[in-house]
Structure formats: C-alpha cells, structure tokens
Design a protein around this motif. Structure first.
Motif, PDB file in Angstrom:
ATOM      1  N   ARG A 235       0.831  -1.205   0.000  1.00 44.38           N
ATOM      2  CA  ARG A 235       0.000   0.000   0.000  1.00 44.38           C
ATOM      3  C   ARG A 235       0.864   1.254   0.000  1.00 44.38           C
ATOM      4  O   ARG A 235       0.582   2.213  -0.720  1.00 44.38           O
ATOM      5  CB  ARG A 235      -0.948   0.006   1.201  1.00 44.38           C
ATOM      6  N   VAL A 236       1.920   1.241   0.803  1.00 45.32           N
ATOM      7  CA  VAL A 236       2.826   2.391   0.831  1.00 45.32           C
ATOM      8  C   VAL A 236       3.512   2.562  -0.519  1.00 45.32           C
ATOM      9  O   VAL A 236       3.599   3.668  -1.062  1.00 45.32           O
ATOM     10  CB  VAL A 236       3.871   2.229   1.956  1.00 45.32           C
ATOM     11  N   ALA A 237       3.998   1.468  -1.082  1.00 48.74           N
ATOM     12  CA  ALA A 237       4.687   1.539  -2.374  1.00 48.74           C
ATOM     13  C   ALA A 237       3.750   2.002  -3.475  1.00 48.74           C
ATOM     14  O   ALA A 237       4.118   2.827  -4.323  1.00 48.74           O
ATOM     15  CB  ALA A 237       5.287   0.175  -2.719  1.00 48.74           C
TER      16      ALA A 237
ATOM     17  N   PHE B 121      14.086  11.675   3.487  1.00 44.45           N
ATOM     18  CA  PHE B 121      13.703  10.366   3.999  1.00 44.45           C
ATOM     19  C   PHE B 121      12.431  10.586   4.818  1.00 44.45           C
ATOM     20  O   PHE B 121      12.437  11.335   5.792  1.00 44.45           O
ATOM     21  CB  PHE B 121      14.835   9.855   4.888  1.00 44.45           C
ATOM     22  N   ILE B 122      11.331   9.959   4.412  1.00 42.01           N
ATOM     23  CA  ILE B 122      10.053  10.175   5.076  1.00 42.01           C
ATOM     24  C   ILE B 122       9.377   8.834   5.346  1.00 42.01           C
ATOM     25  O   ILE B 122       9.198   8.023   4.442  1.00 42.01           O
ATOM     26  CB  ILE B 122       9.112  11.039   4.204  1.00 42.01           C
ATOM     27  N   GLU B 123       8.974   8.627   6.582  1.00 46.05           N
ATOM     28  CA  GLU B 123       8.223   7.427   6.944  1.00 46.05           C
ATOM     29  C   GLU B 123       6.725   7.711   6.807  1.00 46.05           C
ATOM     30  O   GLU B 123       6.234   8.716   7.325  1.00 46.05           O
ATOM     31  CB  GLU B 123       8.491   7.032   8.389  1.00 46.05           C
ATOM     32  N   THR B 124       6.023   6.833   6.128  1.00 45.78           N
ATOM     33  CA  THR B 124       4.587   7.014   5.968  1.00 45.78           C
ATOM     34  C   THR B 124       3.860   5.702   6.214  1.00 45.78           C
ATOM     35  O   THR B 124       4.456   4.621   6.123  1.00 45.78           O
ATOM     36  CB  THR B 124       4.265   7.566   4.558  1.00 45.78           C
ATOM     37  N   HIS B 125       2.567   5.823   6.506  1.00 47.92           N
ATOM     38  CA  HIS B 125       1.770   4.653   6.881  1.00 47.92           C
ATOM     39  C   HIS B 125       0.307   4.985   6.619  1.00 47.92           C
ATOM     40  O   HIS B 125      -0.104   6.138   6.808  1.00 47.92           O
ATOM     41  CB  HIS B 125       1.995   4.345   8.369  1.00 47.92           C
TER      42      HIS B 125
ATOM     43  N   ASP C 102       0.697  10.371   7.569  1.00 42.59           N
ATOM     44  CA  ASP C 102      -0.282   9.656   6.749  1.00 42.59           C
ATOM     45  C   ASP C 102      -0.106  10.030   5.282  1.00 42.59           C
ATOM     46  O   ASP C 102       0.698  10.893   4.923  1.00 42.59           O
ATOM     47  CB  ASP C 102      -1.706   9.925   7.238  1.00 42.59           C
ATOM     48  N   PHE C 103      -0.878   9.379   4.408  1.00 47.89           N
ATOM     49  CA  PHE C 103      -0.698   9.573   2.973  1.00 47.89           C
ATOM     50  C   PHE C 103      -1.020  11.003   2.532  1.00 47.89           C
ATOM     51  O   PHE C 103      -0.347  11.564   1.675  1.00 47.89           O
ATOM     52  CB  PHE C 103      -1.566   8.579   2.193  1.00 47.89           C
ATOM     53  N   ASP C 104      -2.065  11.611   3.099  1.00 50.84           N
ATOM     54  CA  ASP C 104      -2.404  12.981   2.718  1.00 50.84           C
ATOM     55  C   ASP C 104      -1.286  13.943   3.084  1.00 50.84           C
ATOM     56  O   ASP C 104      -0.947  14.851   2.314  1.00 50.84           O
ATOM     57  CB  ASP C 104      -3.703  13.419   3.388  1.00 50.84           C
TER      58      ASP C 104
ATOM     59  N   ASP D  31       1.649  13.499   0.699  1.00 47.60           N
ATOM     60  CA  ASP D  31       1.362  14.128  -0.585  1.00 47.60           C
ATOM     61  C   ASP D  31       1.716  15.620  -0.541  1.00 47.60           C
ATOM     62  O   ASP D  31       2.435  16.139  -1.406  1.00 47.60           O
ATOM     63  CB  ASP D  31      -0.114  13.937  -0.923  1.00 47.60           C
ATOM     64  N   GLY D  32       1.225  16.312   0.471  1.00 49.84           N
ATOM     65  CA  GLY D  32       1.513  17.735   0.589  1.00 49.84           C
ATOM     66  C   GLY D  32       2.978  18.023   0.815  1.00 49.84           C
ATOM     67  O   GLY D  32       3.537  18.988   0.259  1.00 49.84           O
ATOM     68  N   MET D  33       3.630  17.197   1.639  1.00 47.64           N
ATOM     69  CA  MET D  33       5.052  17.395   1.927  1.00 47.64           C
ATOM     70  C   MET D  33       5.898  17.288   0.668  1.00 47.64           C
ATOM     71  O   MET D  33       6.779  18.122   0.415  1.00 47.64           O
ATOM     72  CB  MET D  33       5.533  16.361   2.956  1.00 47.64           C
ATOM     73  N   VAL D  34       5.642  16.258  -0.116  1.00 46.71           N
ATOM     74  CA  VAL D  34       6.431  16.026  -1.323  1.00 46.71           C
ATOM     75  C   VAL D  34       6.214  17.149  -2.328  1.00 46.71           C
ATOM     76  O   VAL D  34       7.168  17.691  -2.899  1.00 46.71           O
ATOM     77  CB  VAL D  34       6.087  14.655  -1.929  1.00 46.71           C
ATOM     78  N   ARG D  35       4.971  17.534  -2.542  1.00 39.52           N
ATOM     79  CA  ARG D  35       4.677  18.572  -3.535  1.00 39.52           C
ATOM     80  C   ARG D  35       5.291  19.918  -3.140  1.00 39.52           C
ATOM     81  O   ARG D  35       5.844  20.641  -3.978  1.00 39.52           O
ATOM     82  CB  ARG D  35       3.172  18.695  -3.737  1.00 39.52           C
TER      83      ARG D  35
END
Length: 261
Positions: free
Chosen positions: A23-25, A224-228, A243-245, A248-252
């Motif tokens: 799911r993370v991938a 390097f970011i841990e997500t779940h 979390d995924f949301d 998303d914001g962090m990367v963008r």
C-alpha cells in the motif's frame, strides 16, 4: 548540494506486512508519477530493527520474509529498494536482493559492518550517528570506500539534545556534502523523542512538513520520510509517521522549494 533531480526515500521504515508495504509503495509510485518535476524515489523497509527501546517492541518480519517483500516491491513498481543491516554476515545476502544497503546510525562507526557492506559493491546509505560530529563521518566513508564501495550517501537524522530530544543542525548537511555523493535529510526520524513515550520513542510529527521544506530549500539531495496508511496503528515509530495525505503535501511543497532554491 548536488545539481540533481530530488530523491525521496519513502517507506514504512519497519516492514510490518506485505499488505502495508504494498500500500505504501503503490501510493508513493502514484504520487511521484503525478509530479511535474522529475523525481526519483527509493522504497525503504527494514526486515529487522535491532535498536528498539523495549525488549518487546516490534522488530520486523525477519530477513527471509523481509527480503521477499522488498524483492516483490522492486519488481512490481520498478523501484530501487533499501534496507539496513545490523551485522557483517547480513551484507552479502541482503546485497543479492536490494539496491542500496543502509548502515544504522548507532552502527556508523562499526568497521566490520562498513567493510562488509562496502565490499558488496552496492551503494551505501550511512546514517550519521546522533552522537557524531558531521566532519567525523569522513572515517565511516573512508572505511567503506577502502572496501570497494562505489557510492556513499550520508543521512542526517538529528543530534542528541539533552536526554530526550533531537535537533537538526543544517550546517551538517553542507559539511557532509563535501565527502559523499548524496546527502539525505531523514525528516521523520529527526523528530523522534527517544524513550519519551515510556517503552517506545515519542516524537512530534506535526513538524515534519516544515522540516521537509527547510531541507529542500537548503538543497539536500533527498528526503527520507516514513509514511503509513494509519500512523497511530504503526508497529514502529508511530509518533513520527505521517499519513498519505500529509506525505502528498510534503512532497509537492518540497519540490517547489527545491526548484526555488
């Protein structure tokens, strides 16, 4: 630091299960493919965490199962994979499966591990110890290079500040860029509060987006970011997972800061 497309190392950190890992991938692959700016990502998952705060903390699925999960993710998503080793004997079997070997922060001075990992011919990601002067990471680099390592990344993950906190000195990122191919800022591990939650590490995930933007603006090669899917239920580092949301914001936003630096 170096004039390259941004790199993201993303994963649940400790491999919990095939389902969570996939799911993370899957989410990360979709996210990175949706960016206008070309970026690379690496999936990170640990088959064993050997420096847990408590003896009964979750440590991972073990080498055999963990490497199977990483091999499947590599094939399914055409992504490079990364995992850490904790002794010299794990270097060769790990190198037969993953693309990048990681040396944990607490082991960054261990000569036998650095030499064994370097001798595999795989790139190494060496995490700077929380107790280390960044300039002294030259020694760790030299050990791996002498063993034949072709490429070394150094990762900042905070420095001990008193007894229960970490702080990121951004100067260390520039210092370490002088003697490594890539410098990575470990956003989520840098926000840990070791042992602050009793038998586990605490942390302050609310600062992760700002720290990611700061690292990107500074010019690091990667984050390097841990997500779940559900950080509160994560079996490891639940206090600093995002979390995924949020990811998303962090990367963008990080990409915007990279472009504007």
């Amino acid at each position: 630091m170096h004039d390259r497309a941004p790199l993201f190392i993303i994963g649940p950190c400790s491999l919990e299960s095939r389902e969570i890992s996939m799911r993370v991938a899957e989410f990360t692959a979709f996210l990175l493919e949706s960016l206008d700016h070309p970026s690379e990502w690496v999936f990170k998952g640990s088959f064993l965490k050997d420096n847990r705060t408590s003896h009964d903390s979750y440590r991972g699925p073990g080498m055999d199962e963990g490497l199977r999960i990483l091999e499947e993710i590599s094939g399914e998503f055409s992504v490079r994979t990364l995992t850490d080793i904790h002794n010299a004997q794990q270097a060769v079997p790990t190198a037969q499966v993953v693309d990048i070997i990681q040396i944990p922060a607490f082991l960054c001075r261990q000569t036998s591990i650095l030499q064994a990992a370097g001798a595999t011919g795989k790139p190494l990601n060496i995490k700077k110890g929380q107790f280390m002067n960044p300039e002294n990471m030259r020694g760790a680099v030299a050990k791996a290079v002498a063993a034949g390592c072709p490429e070394i990344w150094l990762t900042e993950r905070g420095t001990f500040f008193g007894y229960g906190d970490l702080v990121v000195d951004f100067r260390s990122l520039s210092v370490m860029s002088g003697f490594s191919q890539k410098v990575i800022l470990d956003v989520t591990h840098s926000l840990q509060r070791p042992g602050a939650a009793g038998g586990i590490s605490g942390g302050c995930r609310e600062f992760a987006p700002a720290l990611a933007r700061a690292g990107a603006a500074w010019g690091v090669d990667g984050l390097f970011i841990e997500t779940h899917p559900d950080p509160s239920s994560a079996l490891s580092d639940s206090a600093t997972m995002v979390d995924f949301d949020t990811l998303d914001g962090m990367v963008r936003k990080a990409v915007i800061h990279w472009e504007g630096r």
